[in-house]
Design a protein around this motif. Structure first.
Motif, mmCIF file in Angstrom:
data_model
loop_
_atom_site.group_PDB
_atom_site.id
_atom_site.type_symbol
_atom_site.label_atom_id
_atom_site.label_comp_id
_atom_site.label_asym_id
_atom_site.label_seq_id
_atom_site.Cartn_x
_atom_site.Cartn_y
_atom_site.Cartn_z
ATOM 1 N N LYS A 1 -5.917 2.073 -12.168
ATOM 2 C CA LYS A 1 -6.381 1.399 -11.163
ATOM 3 C C LYS A 1 -5.550 0.308 -10.679
ATOM 4 O O LYS A 1 -5.199 -0.632 -11.506
ATOM 5 N N ILE A 2 -5.264 0.175 -9.494
ATOM 6 C CA ILE A 2 -4.504 -0.885 -9.080
ATOM 7 C C ILE A 2 -5.251 -1.729 -8.238
ATOM 8 O O ILE A 2 -5.828 -1.173 -7.097
ATOM 9 N N HIS A 3 -5.779 -3.079 -8.166
ATOM 10 C CA HIS A 3 -6.555 -3.690 -7.313
ATOM 11 C C HIS A 3 -5.592 -4.818 -6.793
ATOM 12 O O HIS A 3 -5.165 -5.625 -7.503
ATOM 13 N N MET A 4 -5.345 -4.623 -5.392
ATOM 14 C CA MET A 4 -4.469 -5.514 -4.576
ATOM 15 C C MET A 4 -5.332 -6.297 -3.756
ATOM 16 O O MET A 4 -6.156 -5.734 -2.953
ATOM 17 N N ILE B 1 -7.585 -3.805 -1.751
ATOM 18 C CA ILE B 1 -7.240 -2.443 -1.634
ATOM 19 C C ILE B 1 -7.390 -1.994 -3.128
ATOM 20 O O ILE B 1 -6.651 -2.577 -4.081
ATOM 21 N N LEU B 2 -7.965 -0.923 -3.360
ATOM 22 C CA LEU B 2 -8.213 -0.385 -4.706
ATOM 23 C C LEU B 2 -7.605 0.902 -4.578
ATOM 24 O O LEU B 2 -7.744 1.992 -3.960
ATOM 25 N N VAL B 3 -6.373 1.117 -5.544
ATOM 26 C CA VAL B 3 -5.843 2.458 -5.527
ATOM 27 C C VAL B 3 -6.115 3.096 -6.997
ATOM 28 O O VAL B 3 -5.689 2.505 -7.905
ATOM 29 N N CYS B 4 -6.961 4.037 -6.948
ATOM 30 C CA CYS B 4 -7.280 4.781 -8.297
ATOM 31 C C CYS B 4 -6.929 6.238 -8.507
ATOM 32 O O CYS B 4 -6.895 6.930 -7.493
ATOM 33 N N ASP B 5 -5.976 6.556 -9.457
ATOM 34 C CA ASP B 5 -5.705 7.918 -9.814
ATOM 35 C C ASP B 5 -6.430 8.407 -10.711
ATOM 36 O O ASP B 5 -7.334 7.806 -11.760
ATOM 37 N N THR B 6 -6.281 9.769 -11.161
ATOM 38 C CA THR B 6 -6.959 10.286 -12.399
ATOM 39 C C THR B 6 -6.080 10.562 -13.605
ATOM 40 O O THR B 6 -6.327 11.407 -14.332
ATOM 41 N N LEU C 1 0.823 -1.276 -0.164
ATOM 42 C CA LEU C 1 -0.214 -0.122 -0.053
ATOM 43 C C LEU C 1 0.762 1.257 -0.039
ATOM 44 O O LEU C 1 0.396 2.333 -0.702
ATOM 45 N N TYR C 2 1.902 1.090 0.861
ATOM 46 C CA TYR C 2 2.624 2.447 1.002
ATOM 47 C C TYR C 2 3.597 2.789 -0.435
ATOM 48 O O TYR C 2 3.561 3.826 -1.005
ATOM 49 N N GLU C 3 3.961 1.671 -1.232
ATOM 50 C CA GLU C 3 4.481 1.781 -2.423
ATOM 51 C C GLU C 3 3.679 2.374 -3.517
ATOM 52 O O GLU C 3 3.755 3.236 -4.123
ATOM 53 N N ALA C 4 2.120 2.069 -3.229
ATOM 54 C CA ALA C 4 1.180 2.445 -4.247
ATOM 55 C C ALA C 4 0.786 3.769 -3.824
ATOM 56 O O ALA C 4 0.779 4.783 -4.795
ATOM 57 N N THR D 1 -9.088 2.867 -1.505
ATOM 58 C CA THR D 1 -10.150 2.337 -0.904
ATOM 59 C C THR D 1 -9.805 0.983 -0.308
ATOM 60 O O THR D 1 -9.285 0.072 -1.334
ATOM 61 N N CYS D 2 -10.157 0.508 0.964
ATOM 62 C CA CYS D 2 -9.800 -0.568 1.542
ATOM 63 C C CYS D 2 -10.955 -1.350 2.184
ATOM 64 O O CYS D 2 -11.733 -0.763 2.824
#
Lengths: 143, 114
Positions: A129-132, A70-75, A43-46, A60-61
Protein backbone atom coordinates in the motif's frame (compact mmCIF):
# COMPACT_ATOMS: atom_id res chain seq x y z
CA UNK A 1 -13.80 14.46 -5.23
CA UNK A 2 -13.21 10.73 -5.10
CA UNK A 3 -12.23 8.46 -8.02
CA UNK A 4 -11.06 4.85 -8.10
CA UNK A 5 -9.50 2.68 -10.80
CA UNK A 6 -8.38 -0.91 -11.36
CA UNK A 7 -4.85 -1.60 -12.66
CA UNK A 8 -4.09 -4.92 -14.39
CA UNK A 9 -0.79 -6.69 -13.81
CA UNK A 10 1.40 -6.95 -16.90
CA UNK A 11 -0.83 -4.75 -19.07
CA UNK A 12 1.99 -2.59 -20.40
CA UNK A 13 0.04 -1.27 -23.37
CA UNK A 14 -2.37 0.46 -20.98
CA UNK A 15 0.16 1.47 -18.31
CA UNK A 16 -0.36 5.18 -17.75
CA UNK A 17 -4.06 5.31 -18.63
CA UNK A 18 -5.10 5.93 -15.03
CA UNK A 19 -2.48 8.66 -14.62
CA UNK A 20 -3.63 10.25 -17.86
CA UNK A 21 -7.26 10.24 -16.68
CA UNK A 22 -6.31 11.71 -13.30
CA UNK A 23 -4.22 14.37 -15.01
CA UNK A 24 -7.28 15.41 -17.01
CA UNK A 25 -9.34 15.61 -13.81
CA UNK A 26 -6.72 17.72 -11.99
CA UNK A 27 -6.48 20.12 -14.92
CA UNK A 28 -10.27 20.39 -15.04
CA UNK A 29 -10.19 21.27 -11.35
CA UNK A 30 -7.75 24.08 -12.20
CA UNK A 31 -4.82 22.82 -10.16
CA UNK A 32 -1.63 24.68 -11.08
CA UNK A 33 0.78 23.04 -13.53
CA UNK A 34 3.53 22.60 -10.93
CA UNK A 35 1.24 20.60 -8.66
CA UNK A 36 -0.26 18.63 -11.53
CA UNK A 37 3.18 17.62 -12.75
CA UNK A 38 4.54 16.34 -9.45
CA UNK A 39 1.29 14.52 -8.60
CA UNK A 40 1.13 12.88 -12.01
CA UNK A 41 4.82 11.92 -12.14
CA UNK A 42 4.50 10.21 -8.74
CA UNK A 43 1.23 8.54 -9.74
CA UNK A 44 2.59 7.36 -13.10
CA UNK A 45 5.64 5.79 -11.44
CA UNK A 46 3.36 4.04 -8.95
CA UNK A 47 0.99 2.87 -11.69
CA UNK A 48 3.89 1.44 -13.72
CA UNK A 49 5.11 -0.32 -10.56
CA UNK A 50 1.71 -2.00 -10.12
CA UNK A 51 1.71 -3.12 -13.76
CA UNK A 52 5.34 -4.25 -13.68
CA UNK A 53 5.81 -5.78 -10.24
CA UNK A 54 2.47 -6.78 -8.73
CA UNK A 55 -0.49 -9.10 -9.22
CA UNK A 56 -2.66 -6.06 -9.98
CA UNK A 57 -4.36 -3.50 -7.80
CA UNK A 58 -6.37 -0.33 -7.37
CA UNK A 59 -5.68 3.39 -7.39
CA UNK A 60 -7.89 5.73 -5.36
CA UNK A 61 -7.63 9.51 -5.49
CA UNK A 62 -9.19 12.01 -3.11
CA UNK A 63 -8.98 15.61 -4.24
CA UNK A 64 -9.67 18.24 -1.58
CA UNK A 65 -9.22 22.01 -1.83
CA UNK A 66 -6.02 21.87 0.26
CA UNK A 67 -4.60 18.48 -0.66
CA UNK A 68 -4.59 15.45 -2.93
CA UNK A 69 -4.40 11.97 -1.38
CA UNK A 70 -3.64 8.97 -3.57
CA UNK A 71 -3.72 5.39 -2.35
CA UNK A 72 -2.14 2.72 -4.55
CA UNK A 73 -2.87 -0.81 -3.32
CA UNK A 74 -1.80 -4.04 -4.95
CA UNK A 75 -2.45 -7.67 -4.03
CA UNK A 76 1.19 -8.68 -3.64
CA UNK A 77 3.76 -10.14 -3.76
CA UNK A 78 5.20 -7.33 -1.61
CA UNK A 79 8.64 -5.77 -1.25
CA UNK A 80 10.92 -7.83 1.03
CA UNK A 81 13.39 -5.00 1.80
CA UNK A 82 11.80 -1.56 1.46
CA UNK A 83 14.97 0.37 2.40
CA UNK A 84 16.82 -1.37 -0.41
CA UNK A 85 13.96 -0.75 -2.83
CA UNK A 86 14.04 2.98 -2.01
CA UNK A 87 17.73 3.12 -2.99
CA UNK A 88 18.24 4.78 -6.36
CA UNK A 89 19.54 2.27 -8.89
CA UNK A 90 18.32 -0.88 -7.11
CA UNK A 91 15.79 -2.84 -9.14
CA UNK A 92 14.27 -6.30 -9.61
CA UNK A 93 12.73 -5.37 -12.95
CA UNK A 94 12.40 -7.96 -15.68
CA UNK A 95 13.79 -7.53 -19.18
CA UNK A 96 10.27 -6.72 -20.38
CA UNK A 97 10.00 -3.86 -17.90
CA UNK A 98 13.42 -2.52 -18.89
CA UNK A 99 12.42 -2.64 -22.55
CA UNK A 100 9.54 -0.33 -21.64
CA UNK A 101 12.07 2.27 -20.46
CA UNK A 102 11.61 1.57 -16.75
CA UNK A 103 13.26 -0.68 -14.19
CA UNK A 104 16.34 1.43 -13.50
CA UNK A 105 15.55 1.61 -9.81
CA UNK A 106 14.37 5.21 -9.82
CA UNK A 107 10.62 4.77 -9.43
CA UNK A 108 10.21 4.83 -5.64
CA UNK A 109 12.85 7.56 -5.34
CA UNK A 110 10.94 9.63 -7.91
CA UNK A 111 7.73 9.06 -5.94
CA UNK A 112 9.39 10.17 -2.69
CA UNK A 113 10.82 13.28 -4.36
CA UNK A 114 7.42 14.42 -5.61
CA UNK A 115 5.26 13.74 -2.55
CA UNK A 116 4.86 15.89 0.57
CA UNK A 117 4.12 12.80 2.69
CA UNK A 118 4.67 9.20 1.70
CA UNK A 119 3.79 6.03 3.61
CA UNK A 120 4.51 2.56 2.28
CA UNK A 121 3.20 -0.58 3.96
CA UNK A 122 4.66 -3.77 2.49
CA UNK A 123 6.62 -6.92 3.23
CA UNK A 124 7.50 -10.23 1.65
CA UNK A 125 4.33 -12.05 0.59
CA UNK A 126 2.11 -9.10 1.56
CA UNK A 127 0.13 -6.57 -0.47
CA UNK A 128 1.83 -3.21 -0.94
CA UNK A 129 0.00 0.00 0.00
CA UNK A 130 1.49 3.31 -1.07
CA UNK A 131 -0.15 6.41 0.39
CA UNK A 132 0.93 9.62 -1.32
CA UNK A 133 -0.13 13.04 -0.01
CA UNK A 134 0.32 16.31 -1.83
CA UNK A 135 -0.28 19.69 -0.17
CA UNK A 136 -1.85 22.35 -2.33
CA UNK A 137 -1.75 25.07 0.29
CA UNK A 138 0.70 27.47 -1.29
CA UNK A 139 0.75 30.15 -3.96
CA UNK A 140 1.41 27.77 -6.85
CA UNK A 141 -1.68 25.69 -6.15
CA UNK A 142 -3.85 27.14 -8.85
CA UNK A 143 -3.06 28.44 -12.30
CA UNK B 1 15.03 26.95 -32.41
CA UNK B 2 11.73 25.96 -33.95
CA UNK B 3 10.61 22.40 -34.56
CA UNK B 4 10.97 23.17 -38.26
CA UNK B 5 14.67 23.88 -37.60
CA UNK B 6 14.93 20.56 -35.72
CA UNK B 7 13.50 18.68 -38.70
CA UNK B 8 15.94 20.37 -41.05
CA UNK B 9 19.01 19.83 -38.84
CA UNK B 10 18.44 16.09 -38.34
CA UNK B 11 17.04 15.43 -41.83
CA UNK B 12 13.86 14.41 -40.06
CA UNK B 13 10.38 13.36 -41.08
CA UNK B 14 7.35 14.67 -39.22
CA UNK B 15 4.96 11.83 -38.32
CA UNK B 16 2.35 13.92 -36.53
CA UNK B 17 1.88 17.47 -35.28
CA UNK B 18 2.85 19.24 -38.52
CA UNK B 19 0.79 22.24 -37.43
CA UNK B 20 3.21 22.89 -34.57
CA UNK B 21 6.45 23.20 -36.55
CA UNK B 22 6.63 26.91 -35.77
CA UNK B 23 6.78 26.14 -32.03
CA UNK B 24 10.01 27.11 -30.26
CA UNK B 25 11.95 24.61 -28.18
CA UNK B 26 14.97 25.57 -26.09
CA UNK B 27 16.11 22.40 -24.28
CA UNK B 28 17.05 18.91 -25.39
CA UNK B 29 17.19 15.69 -23.35
CA UNK B 30 18.38 12.40 -24.83
CA UNK B 31 17.46 9.20 -23.01
CA UNK B 32 15.91 5.78 -23.38
CA UNK B 33 15.25 5.73 -19.65
CA UNK B 34 11.76 7.06 -18.96
CA UNK B 35 12.23 7.37 -15.19
CA UNK B 36 15.11 9.73 -15.95
CA UNK B 37 12.81 11.82 -18.15
CA UNK B 38 10.27 11.91 -15.32
CA UNK B 39 12.80 13.64 -13.04
CA UNK B 40 12.92 16.73 -15.28
CA UNK B 41 11.30 19.87 -13.91
CA UNK B 42 11.35 21.82 -17.17
CA UNK B 43 8.88 21.05 -19.90
CA UNK B 44 10.22 23.16 -22.76
CA UNK B 45 12.11 20.08 -23.92
CA UNK B 46 12.74 18.08 -27.08
CA UNK B 47 12.88 14.43 -25.97
CA UNK B 48 15.39 12.53 -28.10
CA UNK B 49 14.98 8.77 -27.73
CA UNK B 50 15.38 5.42 -29.38
CA UNK B 51 12.64 3.92 -27.23
CA UNK B 52 9.73 3.45 -29.57
CA UNK B 53 6.83 2.21 -27.48
CA UNK B 54 3.69 3.54 -25.79
CA UNK B 55 5.58 4.50 -22.65
CA UNK B 56 7.73 7.02 -24.54
CA UNK B 57 4.54 8.88 -25.52
CA UNK B 58 2.97 8.40 -22.07
CA UNK B 59 6.11 9.71 -20.36
CA UNK B 60 6.12 12.78 -22.59
CA UNK B 61 2.45 13.32 -21.76
CA UNK B 62 3.07 13.04 -17.99
CA UNK B 63 6.09 15.36 -18.23
CA UNK B 64 4.28 17.96 -20.36
CA UNK B 65 6.81 17.42 -23.15
CA UNK B 66 5.27 18.38 -26.48
CA UNK B 67 7.90 17.13 -28.94
CA UNK B 68 9.69 13.81 -29.42
CA UNK B 69 12.49 12.94 -31.83
CA UNK B 70 12.85 9.21 -32.49
CA UNK B 71 16.35 8.33 -33.69
CA UNK B 72 17.63 5.62 -36.05
CA UNK B 73 14.43 5.62 -38.08
CA UNK B 74 12.36 4.19 -35.26
CA UNK B 75 8.76 4.10 -36.46
CA UNK B 76 6.09 4.59 -33.84
CA UNK B 77 2.97 2.45 -34.17
CA UNK B 78 -0.41 3.90 -35.13
CA UNK B 79 -1.50 3.54 -31.49
CA UNK B 80 1.48 5.62 -30.40
CA UNK B 81 0.81 8.30 -33.00
CA UNK B 82 -2.89 8.41 -32.07
CA UNK B 83 -1.87 8.90 -28.43
CA UNK B 84 0.59 11.63 -29.44
CA UNK B 85 -2.07 13.43 -31.49
CA UNK B 86 -4.54 13.20 -28.62
CA UNK B 87 -2.08 15.09 -26.41
CA UNK B 88 -0.77 17.55 -28.99
CA UNK B 89 2.68 15.97 -29.15
CA UNK B 90 4.71 16.47 -32.32
CA UNK B 91 6.57 13.31 -33.38
CA UNK B 92 9.62 13.46 -35.63
CA UNK B 93 11.85 10.61 -36.78
CA UNK B 94 15.44 10.82 -38.03
CA UNK B 95 17.80 8.33 -39.64
CA UNK B 96 20.63 9.72 -37.47
CA UNK B 97 21.81 8.13 -34.20
CA UNK B 98 21.06 9.64 -30.81
CA UNK B 99 24.68 10.82 -30.57
CA UNK B 100 24.69 12.48 -33.99
CA UNK B 101 21.25 14.04 -33.54
CA UNK B 102 22.15 15.42 -30.12
CA UNK B 103 25.49 16.75 -31.35
CA UNK B 104 23.98 18.50 -34.34
CA UNK B 105 21.14 20.05 -32.35
CA UNK B 106 23.52 21.16 -29.57
CA UNK B 107 25.88 22.75 -32.10
CA UNK B 108 22.95 24.71 -33.54
CA UNK B 109 21.91 26.07 -30.15
CA UNK B 110 19.59 23.57 -28.48
CA UNK B 111 20.53 23.74 -24.79
CA UNK B 112 21.12 20.80 -22.44
CA UNK B 113 18.90 20.38 -19.37
CA UNK B 114 21.97 19.70 -17.20
Amino acid sequence: MHVSFQVQAGDFSNAGKVSSTVKGILKQLNLGPVHVKRIIVALYEAEVNVVAHSYGGTITCEVEPESVDILVCDTGPGIPDLDLAMTEGWSTATTEVREMGFGAGMGLANIRKNTDRLAIDTGEGKPTKIHMCFDLANGAAHA
Amino acid sequence: MTLRDVVQIVDGTVLCGEDNLGREVHLGFASDLMSDVLTLLADDILLITGLSNNQAIRTAEMSDILQILFVRNKRPTKTMLDLAKEHGITVITTPYSMFRSSGLLFSKGLQPVY
